[in-house]
Design a protein around this motif. Structure first.
Motif, PDB file in Angstrom:
ATOM      1  N   VAL A 165       0.842  -1.202   0.000  1.00 23.62           N
ATOM      2  CA  VAL A 165       0.000   0.000   0.000  1.00 23.62           C
ATOM      3  C   VAL A 165       0.875   1.248   0.000  1.00 23.62           C
ATOM      4  O   VAL A 165       1.918   1.292   0.665  1.00 23.62           O
ATOM      5  CB  VAL A 165      -0.944  -0.031   1.231  1.00 23.62           C
ATOM      6  N   LEU A 166       0.477   2.259  -0.790  1.00 19.66           N
ATOM      7  CA  LEU A 166       1.240   3.502  -0.882  1.00 19.66           C
ATOM      8  C   LEU A 166       0.512   4.613  -0.129  1.00 19.66           C
ATOM      9  O   LEU A 166      -0.670   4.848  -0.356  1.00 19.66           O
ATOM     10  CB  LEU A 166       1.398   3.914  -2.349  1.00 19.66           C
ATOM     11  N   VAL A 167       1.222   5.283   0.757  1.00 19.94           N
ATOM     12  CA  VAL A 167       0.654   6.419   1.486  1.00 19.94           C
ATOM     13  C   VAL A 167       1.208   7.689   0.840  1.00 19.94           C
ATOM     14  O   VAL A 167       2.426   7.841   0.690  1.00 19.94           O
ATOM     15  CB  VAL A 167       1.039   6.368   2.980  1.00 19.94           C
ATOM     16  N   THR A 168       0.292   8.576   0.395  1.00 24.02           N
ATOM     17  CA  THR A 168       0.744   9.753  -0.349  1.00 24.02           C
ATOM     18  C   THR A 168       0.295  11.035   0.326  1.00 24.02           C
ATOM     19  O   THR A 168      -0.638  11.044   1.126  1.00 24.02           O
ATOM     20  CB  THR A 168       0.144   9.751  -1.766  1.00 24.02           C
ATOM     21  N   ASP A 169       0.950  12.137  -0.023  1.00 23.29           N
ATOM     22  CA  ASP A 169       0.449  13.448   0.386  1.00 23.29           C
ATOM     23  C   ASP A 169      -0.490  13.973  -0.701  1.00 23.29           C
ATOM     24  O   ASP A 169      -0.748  13.286  -1.690  1.00 23.29           O
ATOM     25  CB  ASP A 169       1.596  14.422   0.674  1.00 23.29           C
ATOM     26  N   ASP A 176       5.032   7.175   2.494  1.00 26.98           N
ATOM     27  CA  ASP A 176       5.305   5.937   3.225  1.00 26.98           C
ATOM     28  C   ASP A 176       4.805   4.715   2.446  1.00 26.98           C
ATOM     29  O   ASP A 176       3.896   4.823   1.615  1.00 26.98           O
ATOM     30  CB  ASP A 176       4.607   5.985   4.586  1.00 26.98           C
ATOM     31  N   PHE A 177       5.415   3.572   2.709  1.00 27.89           N
ATOM     32  CA  PHE A 177       4.984   2.301   2.112  1.00 27.89           C
ATOM     33  C   PHE A 177       4.558   1.368   3.221  1.00 27.89           C
ATOM     34  O   PHE A 177       5.128   1.386   4.311  1.00 27.89           O
ATOM     35  CB  PHE A 177       6.119   1.601   1.373  1.00 27.89           C
ATOM     36  N   HIS A 183      -3.608  -2.823   9.328  1.00 22.35           N
ATOM     37  CA  HIS A 183      -4.550  -1.689   9.338  1.00 22.35           C
ATOM     38  C   HIS A 183      -4.080  -0.658   8.324  1.00 22.35           C
ATOM     39  O   HIS A 183      -3.368   0.289   8.682  1.00 22.35           O
ATOM     40  CB  HIS A 183      -4.612  -1.072  10.742  1.00 22.35           C
ATOM     41  N   PRO A 184      -4.436  -0.844   7.069  1.00 25.30           N
ATOM     42  CA  PRO A 184      -3.892   0.034   6.023  1.00 25.30           C
ATOM     43  C   PRO A 184      -4.296   1.492   6.214  1.00 25.30           C
ATOM     44  O   PRO A 184      -5.420   1.798   6.606  1.00 25.30           O
ATOM     45  CB  PRO A 184      -4.492  -0.536   4.732  1.00 25.30           C
ATOM     46  N   ARG A 185      -3.344   2.404   5.941  1.00 25.36           N
ATOM     47  CA  ARG A 185      -3.600   3.838   6.061  1.00 25.36           C
ATOM     48  C   ARG A 185      -4.037   4.421   4.720  1.00 25.36           C
ATOM     49  O   ARG A 185      -4.277   5.614   4.610  1.00 25.36           O
ATOM     50  CB  ARG A 185      -2.336   4.554   6.551  1.00 25.36           C
TER      51      ARG A 185
END
Lengths: 423, 374
Positions: A165-169, A176-177, A183-185
């Motif tokens: 999962v990729l966490v982006t702004d 973040d990866f 618990h995916p963000r």
């Protein structure tokens, strides 16, 4: 001469979750949709996107893959400069090694990439069904002045924990990866498609050369991210299907027979190309009954076929019945045989009056993880003798005879694997 | 093989009615996924002939499009190749091909620059499989000047549209009549000839100097006594498609298992241009009986005793019976088509009814708007 972007297609994996289907061929060479092979989708995407230089990295059981790709004629990838090149592991003066990981495979072919002096390198996998314009992704990459762009598809949040999962702004920059988080963000699943500035990737590969099993998701991209490279997420909203399990493989085949399929092969725009040797038309006999099927060239149906994906040069004899199944090229279903939810690989013969997929479901006694989708899976070049009864959730590989079936049956959850024992 | 090939694909004929208005007969679609010329081309490549010229004239657009690459038939090698000759204008030549002999003669350099001792001439409008090497062996054994491949048509009537041959007991051709008023023989010329390359050049130049331009009338018939002409009798399937009835029946022949097996499964394959089309799709409500459905087609209605060529679309509740639906035809819902040949790229409106008679198929050409419908 210089190429702006070349593609490196990782096609070396076995795809062990496809069970006996990949006991003798690499996953990218597995048949799909009546006449295609999985690798046709990324290869066609390449040429449709204007990427005319593709290195295909092979390792596990490459014969079928090599003969399928050849010099790339079906995809117009037979070029004087560029085109398709098969890159298999090779012997070196020292440190001769198999490809130990995705990034390691690219590392071992730095010379190939250097020979085209590209600005960008596109990294692709060979195990997804989708149509995507890589050129649009490249435009996105350039617009962001990115070092790395990762393609991602939004998935339902409850499924996100199966993916990277990729966490982006808010600008699409990746902060973040998370690899298969509990618990995916974020719900952006990485599709395993990356564009790198070659200079950046080259440095990263050399810096990580001593990591054994060097992998993009685990080593190279985190390394780049940590040192402050600009990593962006390109959101893709089209059809994209992982066909890595027997269940998803069967499901995405079945989607093709919908009245108007979500993934439509009948559009002129963005054609999917494949090597096809068979030309004659399909024949449907007087006593045949065919409904909700797609059928490949040269196939002759004398029996019943419903809700099925049937490849080229298949024969379904009179009195045979095929339901909810995937039948690959060259299979013969003899008179009176009945198939329910079966996947039958190339050139297999199903004997007279054999029954596949009958009885009550039972958990696999052979391999619970792979065979968990209520399917009968039969490997290529297998033979199933006449009059046997085969239960649900079973696997068969090799030439089987009546002796292999005590009381003429293979109970649900069972397996007879004579060829390509891979577990 | 020690021969070059020439395929005469120039013809059209009013017997083909509207079907050859826009294309040469050799470009007519056959058996769902092929074109007529594929059979001669495949026979050439399967016989080991490497250098082949296709001579075209009449409305060659679809033929040229079909031949835009030679790789499908395995030509296009450094040794040999596929040549397509259309008529050209030069300072001292401003004519169309005035006949079959003229069409070869205007391209005589092709023959002069070849090294192979023999020439195989075939026409592009016949459906058959033949190893020309066997004919050449026969030609050499008989010490023939010219060998004509012939077929005994038995009881078949209507032979007046063919060239008819009478032979002596040794199969030497004694009499040869092109499209006679009354058929005196049941042995027809298949339009396939083997001849020594130098002899062909000599005969062509001689004919041209006398302003004679037809290969059959002006060369074969005139020299039938002077030269040793032998008939090679073919005993396998052969069909000339250059009449509507023959074209219809030839396509319907492929509904027979023995014919399909002979052409598609036994011996050497027939090659054609590959079109990258998806598999044929049979939707809910489709009912297909005794029919060929080519790749790229989508079937929603009923199809019986018919051949649906590539990319056909048959709408809901349609009934297609005893018909030939050529490439890329779109048939909207509730239409009925019986005993028809529907021309390529036609679009048929909702609820249309087209019926021909048995033995006399109706030709349907409907160029309606396909998109932006309603």
């Amino acid at each position: 001469m210089k190429k702006e972007m070349i593609a490196m297609l990782l096609a070396g994996g076995q795809g062990s979750r496809l069970g006996v289907l990949t006991s003798q061929v690499a996953k990218p060479a597995v048949a799909f949709g009546g006449k295609y092979r999985i690798i046709d989708f990324p290869l066609s995407n390449c040429i449709n996107s204007g990427v005319d230089t593709v290195g295909v990295l092979t390792q596990y059981q490459p014969l079928r893959l090599n003969t399928h790709i050849g010099i790339g004629i079906p995809w117009d990838l037979d070029r004087n400069y560029g085109g398709v090149t098969i890159l298999s592991p090779y012997e070196k003066k020292e440190n001769t090694d198999w490809y130990t990981g995705t990034a390691n495979a690219i590392y071992q072919n730095i010379n190939y990439i250097d020979s085209f002096n590209p600005e960008y390198v596109l990294i692709l996998g060979g195990d997804h069904i989708y149509k995507m314009d890589y050129n649009m992704m490249l435009d996105f990459h350039k617009a962001n002045n990115a070092d790395i762009t990762m393609a991602a598809k939004p998935v339902p949040i409850e499924e996100a924990s199966r993916f990277g999962v990729l966490v982006t702004d808010e600008t699409g920059k990746i902060t973040d990866f998370e690899e298969k988080p509990e618990h995916p963000r974020s719900n952006l699943a990485s599709m395993g498609i990356y564009i790198f500035r070659w200079k950046v990737l080259r440095e990263a590969l050399i810096a990580n050369e001593n990591i054994s099993g060097c992998d993009f998701g685990m080593h190279v991209i985190p390394y780049c991210h940590q040192r402050g490279d600009r990593v962006f997420c390109y959101e893709f909203n089209g059809y994209w299907k992982d066909v890595g399990t027997l269940g998803s493989y069967w499901e995405s085949n079945m989607e093709l027979i919908d009245l108007v399929p979500v993934f439509n092969l009948y559009e002129d725009y963005w054609k999917i190309y494949t090597k096809s040797n068979t030309l004659p038309p399909q024949y449907i006999a007087s006593n045949a009954y065919v409904e909700r099927c797609i059928i490949g060239e040269g196939t002759e149906v004398y029996g019943v076929a419903k809700n099925s994906v049937i490849g080229a040069e298949v024969t379904i004899e009179e009195g045979a019945e095929v339901y909810d199944s995937i039948i690959m090229e060259g299979v013969v279903v003899k008179a009176g045989a009945k198939l329910y939810k079966a996947i039958v690989a190339e050139n297999t013969v199903i004997g007279e009056n054999a029954q596949l997929g009958v009885g009550e479901y039972a958990e696999s006694t052979y391999n619970k993880k792979v065979y968990a989708f209520d399917l009968v899976t039969v490997a290529e070049n297998s033979v199933i003798p006449p009059n046997v009864s085969i239960g649900k959730n079973t696997a068969i590989s090799g030439v089987t005879t009546a002796e292999d079936y005590p009381d003429g049956t293979l109970p649900s959850g069972g397996a007879i694997v004579k060829v390509g024992e891979s577990e | 093989m020690k021969a070059v090939g020439i395929i005469l694909a120039g013809g059209n004929h009013k017997r083909m009615r509207e079907l050859s208005q826009t294309r040469a007969i050799a470009a007519l679609p056959v058996a769902g996924t092929y074109r007529s010329v594929d059979f001669a081309l495949s026979n050439m490549t399967n016989s080991g002939i490497n250098r082949v010229a296709v001579v075209t004239q009449y409305n060659a657009k679809s033929l040229n499009a079909h031949l835009n690459s030679s790789k499908w038939w395995n030509f296009g090698r450094k040794q040999g190749g596929l040549y397509v000759f259309n008529p050209i204008l030069t300072a001292d030549n401003n004519s169309w091909f005035r006949g079959t002999a003229d069409s070869i003669c205007q391209n005589i350099d092709f023959l002069k620059e070849s090294h192979e001792p023999y020439v195989v001439i075939a026409s592009g409008d016949c459906i058959y499989k033949l190893d020309y090497d066997q004919v050449l062996q026969y030609h050499i054994d008989r010490r023939a000047d010219i060998t004509i491949v012939c077929k005994n048509m038995g009881e078949m009537t209507g032979l007046e549209r063919f060239g008819l041959v009478s032979t002596d007991g040794e199969n030497r051709v004694m009499e040869l009549e092109e499209k006679p008023v009354e058929a005196k023989s049941n042995i027809v010329s298949c339009g396939i000839y083997i001849i020594r390359r130098r002899l062909l050049i000599e005969l062509l130049e001689q004919a041209a100097s006398e302003e004679r331009y037809d290969f059959v009338k002006d060369i074969l018939v005139r020299y039938r006594r002077q030269k040793k002409i032998y008939a090679y009798l073919l005993d396998s399937y052969w069909s000339n498609i250059s009449s509507i009835e023959a074209y219809f029946n030839t396509n319907m022949d492929f509904l027979r298992k023995d014919i399909r097996d002979y052409f598609f499964k036994e011996g050497e394959p027939i090659f054609s241009k590959v079109d990258d089309l998806p598999p044929a799709k049979f939707n809910y409500g489709s009912q297909v009986k005794n029919s060929l459905i080519a790749t790229g087609s989508i079937i929603n209605g009923h199809v019986e005793n018919s051949v649906i060529f590539k990319e056909g679309f048959i709408g809901n509740n349609c009934i297609i019976r005893n018909s030939i639906i050529l490439n890329d035809v779109y048939i909207r819902d509730n239409s009925v088509i019986e005993n028809c040949i529907v021309e390529s790229h036609s679009t048929i409106e909702d609820g249309s009814v087209f019926k021909g008679e048995e033995g006399n198929p109706r030709i349907v050409i409907e160029k309606n708007e396909r998109y932006n419908y309603k």
